[in-house]
Design a protein around this motif. Sequence first.
Motif, short mmCIF file in Angstrom:
data_model
loop_
_atom_site.label_atom_id
_atom_site.label_comp_id
_atom_site.label_asym_id
_atom_site.label_seq_id
_atom_site.Cartn_x
_atom_site.Cartn_y
_atom_site.Cartn_z
N LEU A 133 25.66 28.92 15.64
CA LEU A 133 24.23 29.20 15.57
C LEU A 133 23.93 30.34 14.61
CD1 LEU A 133 21.72 28.07 17.05
CD2 LEU A 133 21.94 29.96 18.64
N ASN A 134 24.74 31.38 14.65
CA ASN A 134 24.57 32.52 13.75
C ASN A 134 24.72 32.09 12.29
OD1 ASN A 134 24.26 35.31 13.05
ND2 ASN A 134 26.48 35.39 12.74
N GLN A 135 25.74 31.32 11.99
CA GLN A 135 25.96 30.85 10.61
C GLN A 135 24.81 29.93 10.16
OE1 GLN A 135 27.99 33.09 9.67
NE2 GLN A 135 29.49 31.78 8.68
N PHE A 136 24.38 29.05 11.05
CA PHE A 136 23.28 28.13 10.76
C PHE A 136 22.00 28.92 10.45
CE2 PHE A 136 19.80 25.37 12.43
CZ PHE A 136 19.89 24.35 11.49
N GLU A 137 21.72 29.91 11.28
CA GLU A 137 20.53 30.72 11.06
C GLU A 137 20.62 31.49 9.74
OE1 GLU A 137 17.57 33.75 13.45
OE2 GLU A 137 19.60 33.45 14.21
N ARG A 138 21.78 32.04 9.44
CA ARG A 138 21.95 32.75 8.16
C ARG A 138 21.71 31.81 6.98
NH1 ARG A 138 27.42 34.80 7.71
NH2 ARG A 138 26.73 35.42 5.64
N GLY A 139 22.19 30.58 7.09
CA GLY A 139 21.97 29.59 6.04
C GLY A 139 20.49 29.26 5.86
N LEU A 140 19.79 29.08 6.98
CA LEU A 140 18.35 28.81 6.91
C LEU A 140 17.60 29.98 6.29
CD1 LEU A 140 17.66 27.07 10.33
CD2 LEU A 140 17.60 26.02 8.06
N ARG A 141 17.99 31.20 6.65
CA ARG A 141 17.34 32.39 6.08
C ARG A 141 17.61 32.50 4.58
NH1 ARG A 141 14.04 32.61 9.67
NH2 ARG A 141 14.70 33.12 11.75
N THR A 142 18.79 32.09 4.15
CA THR A 142 19.10 32.08 2.72
C THR A 142 18.17 31.12 1.98
OG1 THR A 142 21.42 32.61 3.14
CG2 THR A 142 20.90 31.65 0.99
N LEU A 143 17.90 29.99 2.61
CA LEU A 143 17.02 29.00 1.99
C LEU A 143 15.55 29.35 2.09
CD1 LEU A 143 18.81 25.76 3.23
CD2 LEU A 143 18.91 26.75 0.95
N LYS A 144 15.11 29.77 3.29
CA LYS A 144 13.68 29.91 3.54
C LYS A 144 13.23 31.28 4.02
CE LYS A 144 11.21 27.06 3.13
NZ LYS A 144 10.50 26.56 1.95
N GLY A 145 14.08 32.27 4.12
CA GLY A 145 13.69 33.58 4.64
C GLY A 145 12.78 34.34 3.68
N GLU A 146 12.51 35.58 4.03
CA GLU A 146 11.63 36.43 3.21
C GLU A 146 12.06 36.45 1.74
OE1 GLU A 146 8.76 37.91 4.12
OE2 GLU A 146 9.04 36.84 6.02
#
Length: 182
Positions: free
Chosen positions: A18-31
């Motif tokens: 979950l942590n890795q998945f969230e980091r990946g999503l933030r890389t794509l769509k984060g601030e």
Amino acid sequence: MISQLPIAHGAGSVHEWLNQFERGLRTLKGENGWFPRFSAATHTVIDESIFLIHSKGFSKWEEALAYAGSQLKGFRKEIDIRKRTVFGMPMLVPQRKIQYTPEKVERMASPVWIRVVEAGGCYFPMFGIYRTPPLKAVEKPMGKHKGNKSLNGRPFLVPFKEVLDEFQNHLRRNEFTLEVHV
């Protein structure tokens, strides 16, 4: 650039995955993500999506997938037939000899996706619930039915937000307690 994305596959636990998945999503769509946010999308987008993962793993991927399917099926049975259009159209209702179709397009894919995640030797069902633009649907007769005055083809607004919020709460009550928001 692709090497900047963390890899969730092979994680030792569902929390690590979950942590890795969230980091990946933030890389794509984060601030400071690679892709900008869409304020007014005309199609299903990842912005404002939520991912819910079951807190307990299954020993086989088939069990995890069957459990996810049973959750979706159970929820659909609990809600009004028109609200079920949120999960994709056209939607045929053979028992009532009607179908629901999107008003201006041929089909609408479901904004709810099911996936099975492998982590730490277990399989976890996961739902991705994506934001989708407002849409109207039309109820019409199936086949060649003449004179059915009750099906006048008037459009109705599909209640995406309301139904998807209800579905998220249904999942949370059924132990989908691990969440990632985009």
